[in-house]
Design a protein around this motif. Structure first.
Motif, PDB file in Angstrom:
ATOM      1  N   ILE A 167       0.959  -1.087   0.089  1.00  0.00           N
ATOM      2  CA  ILE A 167      -0.107  -0.120   0.130  1.00  0.00           C
ATOM      3  C   ILE A 167       0.933   1.258  -0.056  1.00  0.00           C
ATOM      4  O   ILE A 167       0.594   2.250  -0.734  1.00  0.00           O
ATOM      5  CB  ILE A 167      -0.796  -0.157   1.331  1.00  0.00           C
ATOM      6  N   THR A 168       1.918   1.342   0.781  1.00  0.00           N
ATOM      7  CA  THR A 168       2.643   2.274   0.768  1.00  0.00           C
ATOM      8  C   THR A 168       3.416   2.676  -0.538  1.00  0.00           C
ATOM      9  O   THR A 168       3.508   3.537  -1.015  1.00  0.00           O
ATOM     10  CB  THR A 168       4.056   2.247   1.947  1.00  0.00           C
ATOM     11  N   ASN A 169       3.882   1.374  -1.009  1.00  0.00           N
ATOM     12  CA  ASN A 169       4.417   1.715  -2.448  1.00  0.00           C
ATOM     13  C   ASN A 169       3.639   2.081  -3.504  1.00  0.00           C
ATOM     14  O   ASN A 169       4.054   2.917  -4.322  1.00  0.00           O
ATOM     15  CB  ASN A 169       5.238   0.321  -2.970  1.00  0.00           C
ATOM     16  N   ILE A 170       2.328   1.689  -3.537  1.00  0.00           N
ATOM     17  CA  ILE A 170       1.423   2.217  -4.405  1.00  0.00           C
ATOM     18  C   ILE A 170       1.234   3.479  -4.233  1.00  0.00           C
ATOM     19  O   ILE A 170       1.200   4.568  -5.224  1.00  0.00           O
ATOM     20  CB  ILE A 170       0.172   1.385  -4.168  1.00  0.00           C
ATOM     21  N   TYR A 171       0.987   4.196  -3.162  1.00  0.00           N
ATOM     22  CA  TYR A 171       0.744   5.565  -2.951  1.00  0.00           C
ATOM     23  C   TYR A 171       1.962   6.495  -3.331  1.00  0.00           C
ATOM     24  O   TYR A 171       1.885   7.537  -3.764  1.00  0.00           O
ATOM     25  CB  TYR A 171       0.341   5.996  -1.354  1.00  0.00           C
ATOM     26  N   GLU A 172       3.157   5.803  -2.793  1.00  0.00           N
ATOM     27  CA  GLU A 172       4.412   6.617  -3.308  1.00  0.00           C
ATOM     28  C   GLU A 172       4.662   6.868  -4.677  1.00  0.00           C
ATOM     29  O   GLU A 172       5.101   7.860  -4.985  1.00  0.00           O
ATOM     30  CB  GLU A 172       5.647   6.079  -2.490  1.00  0.00           C
ATOM     31  N   LYS A 173       4.315   5.665  -5.380  1.00  0.00           N
ATOM     32  CA  LYS A 173       4.506   5.713  -6.943  1.00  0.00           C
ATOM     33  C   LYS A 173       3.674   6.662  -7.564  1.00  0.00           C
ATOM     34  O   LYS A 173       3.858   7.381  -8.167  1.00  0.00           O
ATOM     35  CB  LYS A 173       4.239   4.281  -7.250  1.00  0.00           C
ATOM     36  N   ILE A 174       2.311   6.705  -6.950  1.00  0.00           N
ATOM     37  CA  ILE A 174       1.377   7.696  -7.567  1.00  0.00           C
ATOM     38  C   ILE A 174       1.807   9.029  -7.246  1.00  0.00           C
ATOM     39  O   ILE A 174       1.697  10.010  -8.080  1.00  0.00           O
ATOM     40  CB  ILE A 174       0.024   7.393  -6.837  1.00  0.00           C
ATOM     41  N   GLU A 175       2.163   9.280  -6.177  1.00  0.00           N
ATOM     42  CA  GLU A 175       2.499  10.736  -5.740  1.00  0.00           C
ATOM     43  C   GLU A 175       3.964  11.233  -6.320  1.00  0.00           C
ATOM     44  O   GLU A 175       4.179  11.891  -7.207  1.00  0.00           O
ATOM     45  CB  GLU A 175       2.655  10.871  -4.318  1.00  0.00           C
ATOM     46  N   ASN A 176       5.104  10.143  -6.479  1.00  0.00           N
ATOM     47  CA  ASN A 176       6.348  10.604  -6.935  1.00  0.00           C
ATOM     48  C   ASN A 176       5.953  10.663  -8.575  1.00  0.00           C
ATOM     49  O   ASN A 176       6.773  11.425  -8.878  1.00  0.00           O
ATOM     50  CB  ASN A 176       7.428   9.650  -6.676  1.00  0.00           C
TER      51      ASN A 176
END
Length: 340
Positions: free
Chosen positions: A62-71
Motif C-alpha cells: 500500500i505504501t509503495n502504491i501511494y508513493e509511486k502515484i505521488e512521486n
C-alpha cells in the motif's frame, strides 16, 4: 458546539491550542485551526478503500502504491492499482482469499504506516494549496454556470439539505469540496456547517470555501465511525458520495444514527451501486457486477442503494425521498433523504 473524545465521548476543552478531555487524560491537536480528533494510531489520510482491503495483509505494498502515484505524478491511479494486484495476487481465487480473510478483521484495525497518527508537512502544504484553490468560483462548483446531471445534482443536494432551518449541519467527507460548497451556498448566514474528513489536506477546501462564500464552515479531521460529537447533537447530517468512498459503512451509519436528533434528516448522494466505481480493479479478473456487490457488502463497504436502505432502516432512519441523476447509461447517482 462542544467536541467530545472520539471513542469515550468525554467533553473536550480548548487549552493552549489543544483539546483536552475534562478528566485531563486525553488530548488532541489543533493544526491550522483544524481539530484532529482521531483515535490513536489512525492514519490521518484518505485512501482508496478497495485497495486497502485487497492488500490489508501487505501494508508495504500500500505504501509503495501511494508513493509511486505521488512521486510519478500518475494521472490514472487505477493502472497502478491493477499492476500491483496482478503482481501480488494474480488470480481471482487469490483476491477472493484476501477478501475472505478481511471479513474476519476487526473494525478498529486500520492500515497504518510509520507516520500513522501524525499530520505531515506534506499534508499541511497540500492543505494550504487546497485552501487557496477553493477561494474562487473554479473550485466552488455550484458557482459555475454548469449544465447537466452533475451540476443539477449538486444544486438539488444543497437545496434539500438546507430546506429546513437549523443552527448547525454536519457533513461527512469534505473531499474536493463539491458537497461543502453546495450546502454552504444554500444555508443561512447564522448556520454552522461542520465538515468532517479523515484526510487532513482535504479540509483546506473547507476554509477556502468559507472565505469565498462568507459562511461559517468548521473543518474537523475525524474518522467516520468515531465521530467526536455528542448524542443527538445534529438535526441535519449530509454526505455527497462520502459513503461510496469509505470503509465500515455499518459503523459509520451507526454513528450517524447516534448523533442525529429525533426527527432529524440524513441526506445522502451516492452511486446507485458501487460496481461503477470498483469495476476497473475487479472486472479484469472475471468478477461480475453481482459478485462485486456481494463482496463489498460482506466486507462492510458501500454496495448499493438497497443495502443502504436496509442498514438505515435497521437503525431507525427511514427513506422519505429519492431523486436519480443519470450521467450516462452506465453511471447513475441518487440523492436520498432519510428521517430518524
Amino acid at each position: 458546539m462542544t467536541f467530545v473524545t472520539p471513542q469515550s465521548h468525554k467533553e473536550l476543552i480548548l487549552n493552549n491550542n489543544e483539546l483536552v478531555s475534562i478528566d485531563g487524560k486525553e488530548s488532541y491537536s489543533v493544526i491550522k485551526g483544524v481539530p484532529v480528533l482521531l483515535p490513536e494510531k489512525t492514519n490521518p489520510d484518505w485512501s482508496r478503500e478497495l485497495i486497502e482491503i485487497i492488500f490489508w495483509e501487505h501494508p508495504d505494498v500500500i505504501t509503495n502504491i501511494y508513493e509511486k502515484i505521488e512521486n510519478d505524478n500518475v494521472a490514472d491511479w487505477n493502472e497502478v492499482y491493477l499492476k500491483y494486484v496482478k503482481e501480488i495476487h494474480g488470480t481471482k481465487e487469490n483476491i477472493l482469499k484476501a477478501f475472505d480473510s478481511y471479513k474476519q478483521k476487526e473494525t478498529d484495525v486500520w492500515i497504518t504506516g510509520d507516520k500513522s497518527g501524525n499530520i505531515t508537512n506534506k499534508q499541511i502544504e497540500a492543505f494550504e494549496k487546497f485552501n487557496k484553490k477553493s477561494i474562487g468560483e473554479k473550485r466552488t462548483v455550484t458557482k459555475i454556470n454548469g449544465t447537466g446531471s452533475l451540476w443539477d445534482r449538486y444544486r438539488y443536494f444543497g437545496e434539500l439539505v438546507c430546506k429546513k432551518p437549523t443552527d448547525k449541519i454536519l457533513e461527512l467527507a469534505t473531499g474536493a469540496g463539491g458537497g461543502t460548497a453546495s450546502v454552504a451556498l444554500y444555508m443561512s448566514n447564522d448556520c454552522d456547517l461542520y465538515t468532517v474528513d479523515i484526510g487532513f489536506d482535504c479540509l483546506g477546501n473547507a476554509l477556502g470555501i468559507a472565505k469565498y462564500q462568507k459562511k461559517n464552515i468548521i473543518p474537523v479531521c475525524a474518522n467516520f465511525w468515531y465521530l467526536p460529537f455528542k448524542d443527538k447533537s445534529f438535526k441535519t447530517i449530509c454526505t455527497a458520495c462520502g459513503l461510496d468512498e469509505s470503509r465500515e459503512i455499518i459503523e459509520t451509519l451507526k454513528e450517524v444514527a447516534r448523533i442525529l436528533a429525533n426527527d432529524g434528516r440524513f441526506v445522502v448522494v451516492s452511486r446507485n451501486n458501487a460496481f461503477m466505481r470498483q469495476h476497473r480493479i475487479l472486472e479484469p479478473f472475471g468478477f461480475t457486477e453481482k459478485e462485486t456487490l456481494e463482496i463489498l457488502k460482506d466486507c462492510r463497504m458501500y454496495s448499493d442503494l438497497n443495502n443502504l436502505d436496509e442498514i438505515c432502516d435497521s437503525l431507525g432512519m427511514q427513506l422519505i425521498s429519492r431523486k436519480e441523476y443519470r450521467d450516462n447509461e452506465n453511471i447513475a447517482h441518487s440523492v436520498s433523504e432519510y428521517i430518524k
